[in-house]
Every structure is written in structure tokens, then in C-alpha cells.
Design an enzyme around this catalytic site. Structure first.
Site, PDB file in Angstrom:
ATOM      1  N   PHE A  17      18.380  59.696  76.006  1.00  0.00           N
ATOM      2  CA  PHE A  17      18.614  61.131  75.699  1.00  0.00           C
ATOM      3  C   PHE A  17      20.121  61.203  75.478  1.00  0.00           C
ATOM      4  O   PHE A  17      20.673  62.112  75.342  1.00  0.00           O
ATOM      5  CB  PHE A  17      18.238  62.039  76.660  1.00  0.00           C
ATOM      6  CG  PHE A  17      16.748  62.048  76.848  1.00  0.00           C
ATOM      7  CD1 PHE A  17      15.568  62.105  76.010  1.00  0.00           C
ATOM      8  CD2 PHE A  17      16.106  61.279  78.070  1.00  0.00           C
ATOM      9  CE1 PHE A  17      14.376  62.207  76.185  1.00  0.00           C
ATOM     10  CE2 PHE A  17      14.644  61.038  78.249  1.00  0.00           C
ATOM     11  CZ  PHE A  17      13.989  61.502  77.170  1.00  0.00           C
ATOM     12  N   GLY A  46      19.206  58.530  87.421  1.00  0.00           N
ATOM     13  CA  GLY A  46      18.553  58.862  86.090  1.00  0.00           C
ATOM     14  C   GLY A  46      18.850  57.848  85.081  1.00  0.00           C
ATOM     15  O   GLY A  46      19.767  58.254  84.264  1.00  0.00           O
ATOM     16  N   SER A  52      22.072  55.364  78.538  1.00  0.00           N
ATOM     17  CA  SER A  52      23.503  55.789  79.526  1.00  0.00           C
ATOM     18  C   SER A  52      24.083  54.468  80.455  1.00  0.00           C
ATOM     19  O   SER A  52      25.243  54.340  80.270  1.00  0.00           O
ATOM     20  CB  SER A  52      23.168  56.988  80.216  1.00  0.00           C
ATOM     21  OG  SER A  52      22.337  56.637  81.103  1.00  0.00           O
ATOM     22  N   GLY A  75       9.581  59.297  85.496  1.00  0.00           N
ATOM     23  CA  GLY A  75       9.741  60.295  84.776  1.00  0.00           C
ATOM     24  C   GLY A  75      10.160  61.745  85.148  1.00  0.00           C
ATOM     25  O   GLY A  75       9.490  61.644  86.360  1.00  0.00           O
ATOM     26  N   SER A 124      15.569  59.529  94.230  1.00  0.00           N
ATOM     27  CA  SER A 124      17.118  59.775  94.495  1.00  0.00           C
ATOM     28  C   SER A 124      17.641  60.469  95.838  1.00  0.00           C
ATOM     29  O   SER A 124      18.419  59.974  96.358  1.00  0.00           O
ATOM     30  CB  SER A 124      17.527  60.860  93.191  1.00  0.00           C
ATOM     31  OG  SER A 124      18.750  61.064  93.455  1.00  0.00           O
ATOM     32  N   ASP A 141      22.193  62.566  86.126  1.00  0.00           N
ATOM     33  CA  ASP A 141      21.134  62.940  85.069  1.00  0.00           C
ATOM     34  C   ASP A 141      19.829  62.673  85.413  1.00  0.00           C
ATOM     35  O   ASP A 141      19.253  62.240  84.749  1.00  0.00           O
ATOM     36  CB  ASP A 141      21.688  61.768  83.667  1.00  0.00           C
ATOM     37  CG  ASP A 141      21.284  62.419  82.412  1.00  0.00           C
ATOM     38  OD1 ASP A 141      20.704  63.694  82.277  1.00  0.00           O
ATOM     39  OD2 ASP A 141      21.027  61.717  81.726  1.00  0.00           O
ATOM     40  N   HIS A 144      15.901  67.613  86.355  1.00  0.00           N
ATOM     41  CA  HIS A 144      16.529  68.852  85.865  1.00  0.00           C
ATOM     42  C   HIS A 144      15.920  69.992  86.379  1.00  0.00           C
ATOM     43  O   HIS A 144      16.427  71.272  86.003  1.00  0.00           O
ATOM     44  CB  HIS A 144      16.600  68.714  84.452  1.00  0.00           C
ATOM     45  CG  HIS A 144      17.733  67.865  84.056  1.00  0.00           C
ATOM     46  ND1 HIS A 144      18.389  67.026  84.706  1.00  0.00           N
ATOM     47  CD2 HIS A 144      18.012  67.516  82.636  1.00  0.00           C
ATOM     48  CE1 HIS A 144      19.264  66.154  84.097  1.00  0.00           C
ATOM     49  NE2 HIS A 144      18.902  66.382  82.779  1.00  0.00           N
ATOM     50  N   HIS A 169      25.364  65.470  83.436  1.00  0.00           N
ATOM     51  CA  HIS A 169      24.655  65.795  82.021  1.00  0.00           C
ATOM     52  C   HIS A 169      23.822  66.950  81.910  1.00  0.00           C
ATOM     53  O   HIS A 169      23.458  67.239  82.935  1.00  0.00           O
ATOM     54  CB  HIS A 169      23.973  64.515  81.699  1.00  0.00           C
ATOM     55  CG  HIS A 169      23.754  64.483  80.044  1.00  0.00           C
ATOM     56  ND1 HIS A 169      22.553  64.120  79.552  1.00  0.00           N
ATOM     57  CD2 HIS A 169      24.647  64.610  79.038  1.00  0.00           C
ATOM     58  CE1 HIS A 169      23.004  64.194  78.223  1.00  0.00           C
ATOM     59  NE2 HIS A 169      24.093  64.313  77.889  1.00  0.00           N
ATOM     60  N   ASP A 170      23.603  67.421  80.715  1.00  0.00           N
ATOM     61  CA  ASP A 170      22.823  68.606  80.496  1.00  0.00           C
ATOM     62  C   ASP A 170      23.342  69.713  81.390  1.00  0.00           C
ATOM     63  O   ASP A 170      22.454  70.502  81.515  1.00  0.00           O
ATOM     64  CB  ASP A 170      21.374  68.036  80.765  1.00  0.00           C
ATOM     65  CG  ASP A 170      20.759  67.164  80.040  1.00  0.00           C
ATOM     66  OD1 ASP A 170      20.964  67.084  78.678  1.00  0.00           O
ATOM     67  OD2 ASP A 170      20.463  66.011  80.717  1.00  0.00           O
TER      68      ASP A 170
HETATM   69  N1  SAH Z   1      20.525  58.754  81.491  1.00  0.00           N
HETATM   70  C1  SAH Z   1      19.367  58.526  80.823  1.00  0.00           C
HETATM   71  C2  SAH Z   1      18.127  59.828  80.703  1.00  0.00           C
HETATM   72  C3  SAH Z   1      17.502  60.102  82.218  1.00  0.00           C
HETATM   73  S1  SAH Z   1      16.318  61.046  81.990  1.00  0.00           S
HETATM   74  C4  SAH Z   1      19.562  58.298  79.084  1.00  0.00           C
HETATM   75  O1  SAH Z   1      20.860  58.134  78.677  1.00  0.00           O
HETATM   76  O2  SAH Z   1      18.812  58.249  78.193  1.00  0.00           O
HETATM   77  C5  SAH Z   1      16.122  61.658  83.857  1.00  0.00           C
HETATM   78  C6  SAH Z   1      15.532  60.212  84.531  1.00  0.00           C
HETATM   79  O3  SAH Z   1      15.676  60.798  86.035  1.00  0.00           O
HETATM   80  C7  SAH Z   1      14.121  59.808  84.418  1.00  0.00           C
HETATM   81  O4  SAH Z   1      14.137  58.538  84.127  1.00  0.00           O
HETATM   82  C8  SAH Z   1      13.502  60.224  86.082  1.00  0.00           C
HETATM   83  O5  SAH Z   1      12.623  59.174  86.136  1.00  0.00           O
HETATM   84  C9  SAH Z   1      14.620  60.343  86.692  1.00  0.00           C
HETATM   85  N2  SAH Z   1      14.369  61.083  87.837  1.00  0.00           N
HETATM   86  C10 SAH Z   1      13.992  62.443  87.826  1.00  0.00           C
HETATM   87  N3  SAH Z   1      13.897  62.690  89.074  1.00  0.00           N
HETATM   88  C11 SAH Z   1      14.008  61.717  89.866  1.00  0.00           C
HETATM   89  C12 SAH Z   1      14.329  61.539  91.163  1.00  0.00           C
HETATM   90  N4  SAH Z   1      14.100  62.541  92.200  1.00  0.00           N
HETATM   91  N5  SAH Z   1      14.493  60.389  92.097  1.00  0.00           N
HETATM   92  C13 SAH Z   1      14.754  59.371  91.010  1.00  0.00           C
HETATM   93  N6  SAH Z   1      14.725  59.293  89.684  1.00  0.00           N
HETATM   94  C14 SAH Z   1      14.437  60.545  89.156  1.00  0.00           C
HETATM   95 MG    MG Z   2      20.386  63.981  80.104  1.00  0.00          MG
END
Ligand code: SAH
Ligand code: MG
Length: 212
Positions: A17, A46, A52, A75, A124, A141, A144, A169-170
């Protein structure tokens, strides 16, 4: 100095993304952080399929440091079936759950970044509580929703050392542009804490430097 064109091609080939201009801004921010706080690692919350991660891994290499890439690889809420950002090809058919780790590994392998990028597979907030290293650069990231974003702020941001960088991000100050938690739970509290100054804004990417 910008990301090596061959590496950038790998970043753009990965699912994910991160828009190219924001990836380039992320790279610049990480390079600046590595110069102002040498010797400390970078960390991304993330990683998804590693898009990224390639910009940040390239910056980590250029700064002679490493990048921890934290993701449970199952995800976010918004990546699940029925949601806008769902991709059926990242579902592990055996268990019926998302698994982006194989895609992440392929991206990092193909980009030649396995010696620089270390995957940390887990929740996380729990990783944040048990990983004690100070950070030169933190990119958030991950989840969300309100609660994941709040926990990422609360548990990761204290790892950023003085002069280090927090990139988010976002961030959508206007609700018409997108979901608000990264803005309300991370960007705003960081700015209101008085401990960060805004360095740059590119698309929905915000780069902050710790000043206090
Ligand atoms: N930075 C990436 C997009 C990240 S999408 C890019 O450039 O494309 C968000 C990611 O955060 C997902 O892969 C999801 O598995 C992870 N995520 C969401 N909540 C999380 C958590 N509590 N612990 C670990 N990973 C998490
Ligand atoms: Mg993002």
C-alpha cells in the site's frame, strides 16, 4: 541520495500500500535519521508483503544499521475478507487465514536485503513491551483501528531517542480522506506532547523528529 533504482524496482513489484512518492519520502526520512542518530536500528510496524520494507531496508543498509520489521502477518482488520483492502491471494488455504510472511520473505530475498532486514513475527504491542532497544527511526503502519493505533503510540514511541524520527502512515486530518485513528491516536498525541516537531508531509505520510 535516493533509493538504488534496482531496489526501488523490487519495492514497486511487491504487493502493498505504499505509494512510490511516499516510499521515496520514507527513504529520505530514514537516511536523515540514520545520519542524525548513528548506530541505532530502525523499526517498522506493519510490513505486509515487504513493500515499504524495501525502502527502509535500503536506507538501513546505506546507514550501516538494521531494520526490524514487525508484523503478525495475519492482516489488519481492513485487510480481511469483505473489507476494501483484501487480497484473496494472501490467504493460507490450509487454515483460512491471511499469511503475508511468504510474500514478505520473497520480497526481502529478491531485493537482497536478508542481511539487513529482520522479521519479527508477532503482535506489535507485545513485541514493543519486550524489545528494549532504542530506535533511530520508527515507522508506524500497523493496525489502523483506534485501539491498535493507540497501543502502537503508547508502546513504540518511547523507543525513539532524542533526535530520532517517528514516521506515521495513513494520517488523514480530514475524515473525508480516510480513517482517523493514525491521525487521532498517533500523530496528534505526538505533536501535542511537545516532544516532536513536524519535519515533512508527503501524501498521508508524516515525518516527525524527537526534540525533547
Ligand atoms: N507498510 C505496508 C502496509 C502495511 S498493512 C506497505 O508498505 O505495503 C498493515 C500491516 O499491519 C498488516 O500486514 C498487518 O498484518 C499488520 N498488523 C496490524 N495489526 C497488527 C498488530 N497488532 N501486530 C502486528 N502486526 C499488525
Ligand atoms: Mg499504510
Amino acid at each position: 541520495m535516493s533509493l538504488d533504482p534496482a531496489l526501488r524496482t523490487h519495492a514497486l513489484a511487491a504487493k502493498g500500500f505504499m505509494p512510490p512518492d511516499e516510499g521515496d519520502a520514507l527513504y529520505d526520512a530514514a537516511i536523515a535519521a540514520g545520519a542524525s542518530v548513528p548506530g541505532l536500528p530502525f523499526l517498522e510496524v506493519g510490513s505486509y508483503c515487504g513493500r515499504s520494507t524495501v525502502w527502509l531496508g535500503g536506507a538501513a543498509r546505506a546507514c550501516s544499521t538494521v531494520l526490524f520489521a514487525v508484523d503478525h502477518h495475519r492482516g489488519s482488520e481492513e485487510n480481511q475478507a469483505g473489507w476494501e483492502h483484501h487480497d484473496t491471494s494472501v490467504v493460507d488455504a490450509r487454515i483460512g487465514k491471511m499469511d503475508t510472511l511468504p510474500f514478505f520473505r520473497a520480497t526481502i530475498h529478491d531485493a537482497g536485503l536478508e542481511d539487513v532486514v529482520y522479521a519479527v513475527v508477532g503482535q506489535s504491542p507485545l513485541v514493543a513491551s519486550h524489545l528494549a532497544t532504542p530506535l533511530a527511526f520508527l515507522f508506524i503502519d500497523g493496525g489502523h483501528g483506534d485501539e491498535p493505533a493507540r497501543l502502537d503510540y503508547e508502546r513504540w514511541v518511547p523507543h525513539v531517542v532524542m533526535g530520532g524520527t517517528l514516521a506515521i502512515h495513513d494520517v488523514f486530518p480530514d475524515p473525508a480522506d480516510g480513517g482517523r485513528p493514525p491521525y487521532e491516536q498517533i500523530f496528534r498525541p505526538a505533536m501535542e506532547s511537545g516532544r516532536f516537531r513536524l519535519v515533512s508531509a508527503t501524501g498521508s505520510l508524516r515525518v516527525l523528529q524527537r526534540i525533547d
